[in-house]
Scaffold this motif. Structure first.
Motif, PDB file in Angstrom:
ATOM      1  N   ILE A  83       0.816  -1.218   0.000  1.00 19.82           N
ATOM      2  CA  ILE A  83       0.000   0.000   0.000  1.00 19.82           C
ATOM      3  C   ILE A  83       0.850   1.270   0.000  1.00 19.82           C
ATOM      4  O   ILE A  83       0.566   2.217  -0.722  1.00 19.82           O
ATOM      5  N   GLU A  84       1.888   1.283   0.803  1.00 22.25           N
ATOM      6  CA  GLU A  84       2.707   2.488   0.969  1.00 22.25           C
ATOM      7  C   GLU A  84       3.934   2.522   0.067  1.00 22.25           C
ATOM      8  O   GLU A  84       4.526   3.580  -0.127  1.00 22.25           O
ATOM      9  N   GLY A  85       4.363   1.369  -0.406  1.00 23.59           N
ATOM     10  CA  GLY A  85       5.602   1.284  -1.173  1.00 23.59           C
ATOM     11  C   GLY A  85       6.762   0.931  -0.250  1.00 23.59           C
ATOM     12  O   GLY A  85       6.601   0.828   0.963  1.00 23.59           O
ATOM     13  N   ARG A  86       7.909   0.750  -0.830  1.00 27.38           N
ATOM     14  CA  ARG A  86       9.077   0.300  -0.069  1.00 27.38           C
ATOM     15  C   ARG A  86      10.061   1.425   0.253  1.00 27.38           C
ATOM     16  O   ARG A  86      11.120   1.176   0.800  1.00 27.38           O
ATOM     17  N   GLU A  87       9.709   2.630  -0.072  1.00 27.11           N
ATOM     18  CA  GLU A  87      10.588   3.759   0.215  1.00 27.11           C
ATOM     19  C   GLU A  87      10.780   3.927   1.715  1.00 27.11           C
ATOM     20  O   GLU A  87       9.857   3.677   2.496  1.00 27.11           O
ATOM     21  N   HIS A  88      11.947   4.384   2.090  1.00 23.78           N
ATOM     22  CA  HIS A  88      12.197   4.674   3.502  1.00 23.78           C
ATOM     23  C   HIS A  88      11.361   5.880   3.925  1.00 23.78           C
ATOM     24  O   HIS A  88      11.179   6.829   3.156  1.00 23.78           O
ATOM     25  N   ALA A  89      10.875   5.853   5.143  1.00 27.92           N
ATOM     26  CA  ALA A  89      10.061   6.950   5.659  1.00 27.92           C
ATOM     27  C   ALA A  89      10.899   8.209   5.871  1.00 27.92           C
ATOM     28  O   ALA A  89      10.441   9.314   5.621  1.00 27.92           O
ATOM     29  N   PHE A  90      12.138   8.027   6.312  1.00 30.58           N
ATOM     30  CA  PHE A  90      13.006   9.172   6.578  1.00 30.58           C
ATOM     31  C   PHE A  90      14.030   9.292   5.458  1.00 30.58           C
ATOM     32  O   PHE A  90      14.679   8.321   5.097  1.00 30.58           O
ATOM     33  N   GLN A  91      14.155  10.477   4.925  1.00 27.23           N
ATOM     34  CA  GLN A  91      15.128  10.760   3.877  1.00 27.23           C
ATOM     35  C   GLN A  91      16.045  11.873   4.352  1.00 27.23           C
ATOM     36  O   GLN A  91      15.621  13.024   4.481  1.00 27.23           O
ATOM     37  N   CYS A  92      17.287  11.533   4.639  1.00 27.24           N
ATOM     38  CA  CYS A  92      18.256  12.534   5.089  1.00 27.24           C
ATOM     39  C   CYS A  92      18.617  13.448   3.925  1.00 27.24           C
ATOM     40  O   CYS A  92      18.971  12.975   2.842  1.00 27.24           O
ATOM     41  N   THR A  93      18.529  14.730   4.134  1.00 25.87           N
ATOM     42  CA  THR A  93      18.880  15.693   3.087  1.00 25.87           C
ATOM     43  C   THR A  93      20.179  16.437   3.409  1.00 25.87           C
ATOM     44  O   THR A  93      20.500  17.417   2.755  1.00 25.87           O
ATOM     45  N   GLU A  94      20.882  15.940   4.432  1.00 24.12           N
ATOM     46  CA  GLU A  94      22.180  16.507   4.822  1.00 24.12           C
ATOM     47  C   GLU A  94      22.097  18.004   5.141  1.00 24.12           C
ATOM     48  O   GLU A  94      22.952  18.790   4.742  1.00 24.12           O
ATOM     49  N   ILE A  95      21.081  18.393   5.904  1.00 22.40           N
ATOM     50  CA  ILE A  95      20.958  19.817   6.254  1.00 22.40           C
ATOM     51  C   ILE A  95      22.102  20.270   7.149  1.00 22.40           C
ATOM     52  O   ILE A  95      22.363  21.463   7.253  1.00 22.40           O
ATOM     53  N   ARG A  96      22.813  19.314   7.747  1.00 23.87           N
ATOM     54  CA  ARG A  96      23.961  19.693   8.588  1.00 23.87           C
ATOM     55  C   ARG A  96      25.044  20.403   7.783  1.00 23.87           C
ATOM     56  O   ARG A  96      25.892  21.078   8.349  1.00 23.87           O
ATOM     57  N   GLN A  97      25.017  20.270   6.465  1.00 19.50           N
ATOM     58  CA  GLN A  97      26.007  20.917   5.604  1.00 19.50           C
ATOM     59  C   GLN A  97      25.560  22.302   5.143  1.00 19.50           C
ATOM     60  O   GLN A  97      26.251  22.949   4.367  1.00 19.50           O
ATOM     61  N   HIS A  98      24.411  22.747   5.626  1.00 16.24           N
ATOM     62  CA  HIS A  98      23.872  24.051   5.240  1.00 16.24           C
ATOM     63  C   HIS A  98      23.772  24.933   6.478  1.00 16.24           C
ATOM     64  O   HIS A  98      23.953  24.485   7.600  1.00 16.24           O
ATOM     65  N   MET A 100      24.469  26.826   9.522  1.00 17.56           N
ATOM     66  CA  MET A 100      25.645  26.950  10.389  1.00 17.56           C
ATOM     67  C   MET A 100      26.758  25.978  10.015  1.00 17.56           C
ATOM     68  O   MET A 100      27.913  26.197  10.364  1.00 17.56           O
ATOM     69  N   GLY A 101      26.462  24.923   9.272  1.00 16.83           N
ATOM     70  CA  GLY A 101      27.506  23.987   8.850  1.00 16.83           C
ATOM     71  C   GLY A 101      28.087  24.291   7.491  1.00 16.83           C
ATOM     72  O   GLY A 101      29.007  23.613   7.028  1.00 16.83           O
ATOM     73  N   GLU A 102      27.600  25.332   6.864  1.00 14.58           N
ATOM     74  CA  GLU A 102      28.012  25.658   5.496  1.00 14.58           C
ATOM     75  C   GLU A 102      29.508  25.924   5.370  1.00 14.58           C
ATOM     76  O   GLU A 102      30.124  25.548   4.375  1.00 14.58           O
ATOM     77  N   ASP A 103      30.107  26.540   6.372  1.00 14.85           N
ATOM     78  CA  ASP A 103      31.529  26.877   6.294  1.00 14.85           C
ATOM     79  C   ASP A 103      32.432  25.831   6.937  1.00 14.85           C
ATOM     80  O   ASP A 103      33.655  26.001   6.960  1.00 14.85           O
ATOM     81  N   ALA A 104      31.862  24.764   7.445  1.00 15.53           N
ATOM     82  CA  ALA A 104      32.670  23.709   8.075  1.00 15.53           C
ATOM     83  C   ALA A 104      33.453  22.968   6.997  1.00 15.53           C
ATOM     84  O   ALA A 104      33.001  22.845   5.849  1.00 15.53           O
ATOM     85  N   PRO A 105      34.627  22.464   7.343  1.00 17.61           N
ATOM     86  CA  PRO A 105      35.400  21.712   6.350  1.00 17.61           C
ATOM     87  C   PRO A 105      34.645  20.436   5.937  1.00 17.61           C
ATOM     88  O   PRO A 105      33.945  19.834   6.754  1.00 17.61           O
ATOM     89  N   ARG A 106      34.779  20.046   4.710  1.00 22.44           N
ATOM     90  CA  ARG A 106      34.095  18.856   4.178  1.00 22.44           C
ATOM     91  C   ARG A 106      34.454  17.615   4.988  1.00 22.44           C
ATOM     92  O   ARG A 106      33.660  16.688   5.109  1.00 22.44           O
ATOM     93  N   SER A 107      35.626  17.590   5.575  1.00 19.62           N
ATOM     94  CA  SER A 107      36.035  16.440   6.388  1.00 19.62           C
ATOM     95  C   SER A 107      35.114  16.248   7.591  1.00 19.62           C
ATOM     96  O   SER A 107      35.035  15.154   8.141  1.00 19.62           O
TER      97      SER A 107
END
Length: 160
Positions: A83-98, A100-107
């Protein structure tokens, strides 16, 4: 997360068909009427269950729907996935990289996001729990709570 009400309807339909325990199909209109559900919308759920291999559709004037598998082989996870499909309910969009995290090093982001890890773990446990319960389990529990339910279902579908 809120599941589509079609999941509830589908589990009840599968349970009713399990109570009938025969090879006579039940028309979609009868299934809808027995739970006072909108026939067109229930039919969409029934078709999804057919596509998933949980129900079999029998065409014709005496047609309808039958279980395609034994009740002990149909899990609640099968129903949710149909009925719902097999998709995961939670989808991480990596907001931690935006923001306040925008200027953090990629590491800083080499490790998996802790929020994503926690949510995925919780969903995995939920899916495992659903996969561990079958329509036969639900039938046994319902029979224990309401011993006359199977008799009522058989009568509603003309099996008395």
């Amino acid at each position: 997360m809120r599941l589509n009400q079609g999941v509830e309807w589908s589990v009840h339909v599968l349970l009713s068909l399990a109570w009938l325990d025969d090879d006579r199909p039940v028309p979609a209109a009868d299934l809808a009427a027995s739970y006072d559900l909108p026939p067109a919308y229930l039919n969409k759920q029934l078709q999804a269950l057919v596509r998933a291999g949980l129900l079999r559709s029998v065409p014709g004037a005496r047609g309808g729907f039958l279980l395609a598998q034994r009740p002990q082989d149909i899990t609640l996870m099968d129903v949710v996935a149909a009925i719902e499909g097999r998709e995961h309910a939670f989808q991480c969009t990596e907001i931690r990289q935006h923001g306040m995290g925008e200027d953090a090093p990629r590491s800083s982001f080499r490790r998996r996001c802790a929020v994503d890890a926690a949510m995925q773990h919780a969903e995995l446990q939920w899916r495992k729990a659903l996969a561990s319960r079958t329509i036969a389990d639900i039938r046994a529990e319902a029979d224990g709570h309401a011993p006359s339910a199977a008799r009522i279902a058989r009568k509603a579908y003309g099996r008395d």
